[in-house]
Design an enzyme around this catalytic site. Sequence first.
Site, PDB file in Angstrom:
ATOM      1  N   SER A   8       0.690  -1.144   0.073  1.00  0.00           N
ATOM      2  CA  SER A   8      -0.115   0.085  -0.060  1.00  0.00           C
ATOM      3  C   SER A   8       1.048   1.328  -0.070  1.00  0.00           C
ATOM      4  CB  SER A   8      -1.023  -0.157   1.313  1.00  0.00           C
ATOM      5  OG  SER A   8      -1.677   1.178   1.365  1.00  0.00           O
ATOM      6  N   HIS A  33      -0.953  -1.092  -4.584  1.00  0.00           N
ATOM      7  CA  HIS A  33      -2.275  -0.930  -3.812  1.00  0.00           C
ATOM      8  C   HIS A  33      -2.254   0.724  -3.697  1.00  0.00           C
ATOM      9  CE1 HIS A  33      -6.187  -1.647  -1.677  1.00  0.00           C
ATOM     10  NE2 HIS A  33      -6.019  -0.643  -1.032  1.00  0.00           N
ATOM     11  N   ASP A  35      -4.812   3.631  -2.013  1.00  0.00           N
ATOM     12  CA  ASP A  35      -6.090   4.120  -1.431  1.00  0.00           C
ATOM     13  C   ASP A  35      -6.281   5.643  -1.447  1.00  0.00           C
ATOM     14  OD1 ASP A  35      -6.361   1.871   0.268  1.00  0.00           O
ATOM     15  OD2 ASP A  35      -4.632   2.087   1.397  1.00  0.00           O
ATOM     16  N   MET A  37      -8.639   8.681  -0.848  1.00  0.00           N
ATOM     17  CA  MET A  37      -9.505   9.279   0.146  1.00  0.00           C
ATOM     18  C   MET A  37      -9.856  10.774  -0.201  1.00  0.00           C
ATOM     19  SD  MET A  37      -7.373   7.530   3.613  1.00  0.00           S
ATOM     20  CE  MET A  37      -6.754   6.150   3.379  1.00  0.00           C
ATOM     21  N   HIS A  66      -8.137   1.785  -4.752  1.00  0.00           N
ATOM     22  CA  HIS A  66      -9.160   1.639  -3.922  1.00  0.00           C
ATOM     23  C   HIS A  66      -9.746   2.862  -3.555  1.00  0.00           C
ATOM     24  CE1 HIS A  66     -10.200   0.127   0.699  1.00  0.00           C
ATOM     25  NE2 HIS A  66     -11.240   0.365  -0.114  1.00  0.00           N
ATOM     26  N   MET A  68     -11.897   5.280  -1.559  1.00  0.00           N
ATOM     27  CA  MET A  68     -12.538   5.494  -0.290  1.00  0.00           C
ATOM     28  C   MET A  68     -13.072   7.026  -0.270  1.00  0.00           C
ATOM     29  SD  MET A  68      -9.901   4.000   2.614  1.00  0.00           S
ATOM     30  CE  MET A  68      -8.941   2.340   2.421  1.00  0.00           C
ATOM     31  N   MET A 137     -12.133  -4.893   4.412  1.00  0.00           N
ATOM     32  CA  MET A 137     -11.408  -4.041   5.487  1.00  0.00           C
ATOM     33  C   MET A 137     -11.118  -4.804   6.501  1.00  0.00           C
ATOM     34  SD  MET A 137     -10.633  -1.695   3.605  1.00  0.00           S
ATOM     35  CE  MET A 137      -9.892  -0.731   4.794  1.00  0.00           C
ATOM     36  N   ASP A 175      -7.388  -5.905   3.161  1.00  0.00           N
ATOM     37  CA  ASP A 175      -6.759  -4.367   3.376  1.00  0.00           C
ATOM     38  C   ASP A 175      -7.000  -4.121   4.931  1.00  0.00           C
ATOM     39  OD1 ASP A 175      -5.873  -2.067   3.081  1.00  0.00           O
ATOM     40  OD2 ASP A 175      -7.271  -1.280   1.724  1.00  0.00           O
TER      41      ASP A 175
END
Length: 215
Positions: A8, A33, A35, A37, A66, A68, A137, A175
């Site tokens: 990540s 990966h 994230d 946000m 991913h 979010m 998650m 994750d």
Amino acid sequence: MSHKIAPSILAADFLNLSKDIQMVNDSQADWFHLDIMDGLFVPNISFGMPLVGSLFKEAKKTLDVHLMIQQPDRYVQVYADLGADYYTYHIEAENHGHRIIQSIHNSGMKAGVALNPHTSLSSIEEIIQDVDLVCIMSVNPGFGGQDFIENTYEKVSRLKELILSKNSSALIEIDGGVNLENYTKLLNHGADVLVAGSTVFKSDNPTKTIAELKK
């Protein structure tokens, strides 16, 4: 199929990001990966499209994005154009599952759906045959370095049963809080993809840690 390791980037050293990207490129890791946000769906803001675009130019492995964020349907084509391979949205943020999955596939990406720790597997029963990946998650989303939620093991086992019963080909991704102490148990319960942030980037030897997680 051998399990996949997805470091990540949220846990990488942003002052030396190019170095960390090259380390992942040269390691036994399978995916990157990312994230994304928005500070609304989760209480944190990570990085935006300019940085992602620059990262994608250097990354040489599968790009696992991913989201979010609220209204994840808005950015499907944006991340497809940037070069993402997987586009994972949160079931809690999208009321029209089939529509966004179709949009993701039409853009040339594989579709993933993520579930927060408190979200029931029943929420994805109607789409499990349509998605390529389910991200469980194992911490509450928003920040790295959190403690692993122990109920995850049982949830992964039940998800594997659901996938098999529906004849789905979806991969199971974990994750949050994945480390050298729990990764084998996660694999034994049915996990296919392990996202590892702090465990990799905060270790003394990230390349060796990735190799250990790949065993």
